[in-house]
Design a protein around this motif. Structure first.
Motif, mmCIF file in Angstrom:
data_model
loop_
_atom_site.group_PDB
_atom_site.id
_atom_site.type_symbol
_atom_site.label_atom_id
_atom_site.label_comp_id
_atom_site.label_asym_id
_atom_site.label_seq_id
_atom_site.Cartn_x
_atom_site.Cartn_y
_atom_site.Cartn_z
ATOM 1 N N PHE A 70 33.608 22.106 18.310
ATOM 2 C CA PHE A 70 34.888 21.923 18.978
ATOM 3 C C PHE A 70 35.511 23.305 19.081
ATOM 4 O O PHE A 70 34.988 24.276 18.526
ATOM 5 C CB PHE A 70 35.819 20.975 18.196
ATOM 6 C CG PHE A 70 36.095 21.425 16.778
ATOM 7 C CD1 PHE A 70 37.074 22.370 16.498
ATOM 8 C CD2 PHE A 70 35.366 20.901 15.710
ATOM 9 C CE1 PHE A 70 37.314 22.795 15.199
ATOM 10 C CE2 PHE A 70 35.609 21.312 14.406
ATOM 11 C CZ PHE A 70 36.573 22.264 14.148
ATOM 12 N N ILE A 71 36.615 23.412 19.814
ATOM 13 C CA ILE A 71 37.382 24.655 19.790
ATOM 14 C C ILE A 71 38.843 24.319 19.498
ATOM 15 O O ILE A 71 39.251 23.160 19.567
ATOM 16 C CB ILE A 71 37.247 25.477 21.088
ATOM 17 C CG1 ILE A 71 37.603 24.659 22.328
ATOM 18 C CG2 ILE A 71 35.852 26.051 21.212
ATOM 19 C CD1 ILE A 71 37.610 25.478 23.613
ATOM 20 N N ASN A 72 39.598 25.352 19.157
ATOM 21 C CA ASN A 72 40.982 25.169 18.709
ATOM 22 C C ASN A 72 41.936 25.556 19.834
ATOM 23 O O ASN A 72 42.013 26.719 20.225
ATOM 24 C CB ASN A 72 41.229 26.035 17.466
ATOM 25 C CG ASN A 72 40.331 25.624 16.319
ATOM 26 O OD1 ASN A 72 40.376 24.495 15.841
ATOM 27 N ND2 ASN A 72 39.470 26.542 15.886
ATOM 28 N N ASN A 73 42.656 24.563 20.316
ATOM 29 C CA ASN A 73 43.530 24.776 21.461
ATOM 30 C C ASN A 73 44.935 25.154 21.020
ATOM 31 O O ASN A 73 45.222 25.279 19.833
ATOM 32 C CB ASN A 73 43.552 23.532 22.364
ATOM 33 C CG ASN A 73 43.751 22.243 21.582
ATOM 34 O OD1 ASN A 73 43.617 22.196 20.373
ATOM 35 N ND2 ASN A 73 44.089 21.189 22.275
ATOM 36 N N THR A 74 45.807 25.358 21.978
ATOM 37 C CA THR A 74 47.164 25.808 21.698
ATOM 38 C C THR A 74 48.109 24.625 21.512
ATOM 39 O O THR A 74 47.803 23.491 21.891
ATOM 40 C CB THR A 74 47.687 26.701 22.837
ATOM 41 O OG1 THR A 74 47.532 26.006 24.092
ATOM 42 C CG2 THR A 74 46.932 28.014 22.888
ATOM 43 N N PHE A 75 49.260 24.915 20.917
ATOM 44 C CA PHE A 75 50.326 23.933 20.781
ATOM 45 C C PHE A 75 51.423 24.297 21.790
ATOM 46 O O PHE A 75 51.794 25.464 21.899
ATOM 47 C CB PHE A 75 50.905 23.979 19.357
ATOM 48 C CG PHE A 75 52.034 23.010 19.135
ATOM 49 C CD1 PHE A 75 51.777 21.701 18.770
ATOM 50 C CD2 PHE A 75 53.354 23.409 19.297
ATOM 51 C CE1 PHE A 75 52.810 20.801 18.573
ATOM 52 C CE2 PHE A 75 54.397 22.517 19.104
ATOM 53 C CZ PHE A 75 54.127 21.209 18.740
ATOM 54 N N THR A 76 51.920 23.315 22.592
ATOM 55 C CA THR A 76 51.635 21.897 22.499
ATOM 56 C C THR A 76 50.341 21.571 23.241
ATOM 57 O O THR A 76 49.984 22.270 24.189
ATOM 58 C CB THR A 76 52.780 21.065 23.108
ATOM 59 O OG1 THR A 76 52.895 21.372 24.509
ATOM 60 C CG2 THR A 76 54.103 21.387 22.438
ATOM 61 N N THR A 77 49.724 20.478 22.839
ATOM 62 C CA THR A 77 48.438 20.106 23.416
ATOM 63 C C THR A 77 48.647 19.265 24.675
ATOM 64 O O THR A 77 48.219 18.116 24.771
ATOM 65 C CB THR A 77 47.599 19.371 22.372
ATOM 66 O OG1 THR A 77 48.385 18.327 21.768
ATOM 67 C CG2 THR A 77 47.149 20.308 21.271
#
Length: 414
Positions: A70-77
């Protein structure tokens, strides 16, 4: 630390990592890449969908390329902020698109997903970086791709039309790469997001849609092969966010029941991440009314977690309410009952349910390789590397993705 002068009006100083296309090279030779990238987003494609159903084309794609669990996305999603972070390599507080909707206190205006006025959009998306350095770019539906950045646009862009068949989008993208010599092309599909919203991520309908997207990926690969592009184009398949299960009857917090709305001047975003501006002198009264409510957290803007890279922007209101995974905070619960959606996103980006996919394949991508999870903001410097571009200031790092790259034989300079 780099001071990002281009959009200081939006954000405070941010940490930006520069990625040089030839970082690590010598004075007499340079690395060579194919100089063509196709970036594909399948909206709302949660990372573990690939583990729930047979996806032979994704499996084959990964076998011949690189995959992250998986990869780590930004907030907000959310769709617009997350996609624009992929395009710019910037956190949301830095590029200024902090939600699908938002209010700007200086403009005294509200942003919606139809807003294309460049004053809202900070940073430099990859299709503009490409144009500025004398290469060619084309976009088929991507948030921000219709914006005119000081007179610069992609060579080709398409006004958003969700009704456009997926195969039509693919065929046009292939034509751009083969016959119109585009160096960078991005391609957007609104599935499996739309199905996830309607039926929920645990539904049979979502699994069937994932199978359809698998077939679509197979079609993309076939078209690349038929057009002699498979060994010329580096292809990335990713998403903006995941999806979680909703229950609009039993897991909704009615904002009207926990705070006196007459104390509030303005709200924005709403439902999952709700921004609140109290009336003058009412900040602590509103905060205290909200802070004991279960299944959500209220923050003073200054107390928002640093890991979100979200609070340093004027569009973030003095109080921010963030719902727990699967919960909603609403001023109009009856409207939620009318829509009846079973899936949602926008929650804490640390949640497993919010993580997106990433796979890549092409002449400069390592085959049969699994890379450690990285950040979605790392995609921008990665694309710049593959296009031999000098990246604009960004929050990404090529160091986190370099292991997936295979460079062509070094070419002497001069």
């Amino acid at each position: 630390m780099l001071q990002l002068q281009a959009f200081l009006y939006l954000a405070t100083t941010i940490v930006a990592v520069w990625s040089s296309p030839n970082d690590g090279g010598s004075d007499t030779e340079t690395e060579s890449y194919s100089n063509k990238v196709l970036l594909i987003s399948m909206d709302g494609f949660r990372w573990d969908y690939l583990n729930r159903v047979s996806t032979p084309n994704f499996d084959e794609f990964a076998k011949h390329g690189t995959r992250a669990r998986f990869i780590n996305n930004t907030f907000t999603t959310k769709t617009f902020p997350s996609h624009y972070s992929i395009a710019t390599g910037l956190f949301e507080e830095s590029h200024g698109i902090i939600g699908n909707s938002m209010y700007d206190p200086v403009f005294d205006e509200t942003f919606s997903m139809r807003t294309t006025d460049s004053k809202w959009w900070g940073g430099e998306p990859i299709w503009i970086t490409t144009r500025k350095q004398n290469l060619h770019s084309a976009t088929y539906f991507w948030p921000g791709s219709e914006v005119n950045f000081n007179g610069t646009r992609p060579n080709i862009y398409m006004p958003y039309n969700q009704a456009t068949p997926f195969h039509t989008r693919v065929d046009k993208a292939i034509d751009w790469l083969r016959n119109q010599d585009m160096n960078f092309v991005c391609l957007y599909f609104h599935e499996p997001d739309a199905t996830g919203h309607r039926y929920g991520p645990n539904s049979d309908e979502v699994l069937e849609k994932v199978k359809e997207m698998d077939i679509l990926l197979g079609y993309i690969v076939t078209k690349l092969q038929e057009n002699n592009l498979a060994d010329k184009v580096n292809v990335m398949v990713t998403s903006d966010h995941g999806m979680t299960e909703l229950d609009v009857r039993n897991r909704v917090i009615d904002l009207n029941q926990i705070v006196n709305m007459s104390l509030i001047k303005r709200t924005a975003a709403r439902d999952i991440v709700t921004h609140i501006t109290p009336k003058d002198g009412q900040l602590e009264n509103v905060y205290n009314a909200l802070r004991l409510q279960s299944n959500m957290t209220v923050y003073h803007r200054k107390d928002l977690p640093d890991r979100w890279h979200y609070k340093n922007n004027r569009r973030v209101m003095p109080l921010v309410v963030v719902a727990d995974d699967g919960w909603l905070v609403s001023q109009a619960p009856a409207n939620l009952l009318l829509t009846g959606g079973r899936g949602g996103h926008g929650y804490d980006n640390a949640l497993s349910s919010m993580k997106p996919i990433f796979l890549a394949r092409g002449p400069n991508i390592k085959p049969n390789y699994e890379i450690s999870p990285f950040l979605t903001v790392d995609i921008y410097p990665l694309v710049c590397e593959l296009l031999n571009l000098n990246p604009a200031p960004n929050n990404g790092s090529l160091a986190r993705t370099r292991d997936m790259l295979v460079v062509n034989p070094r070419i002497p300079v001069g």
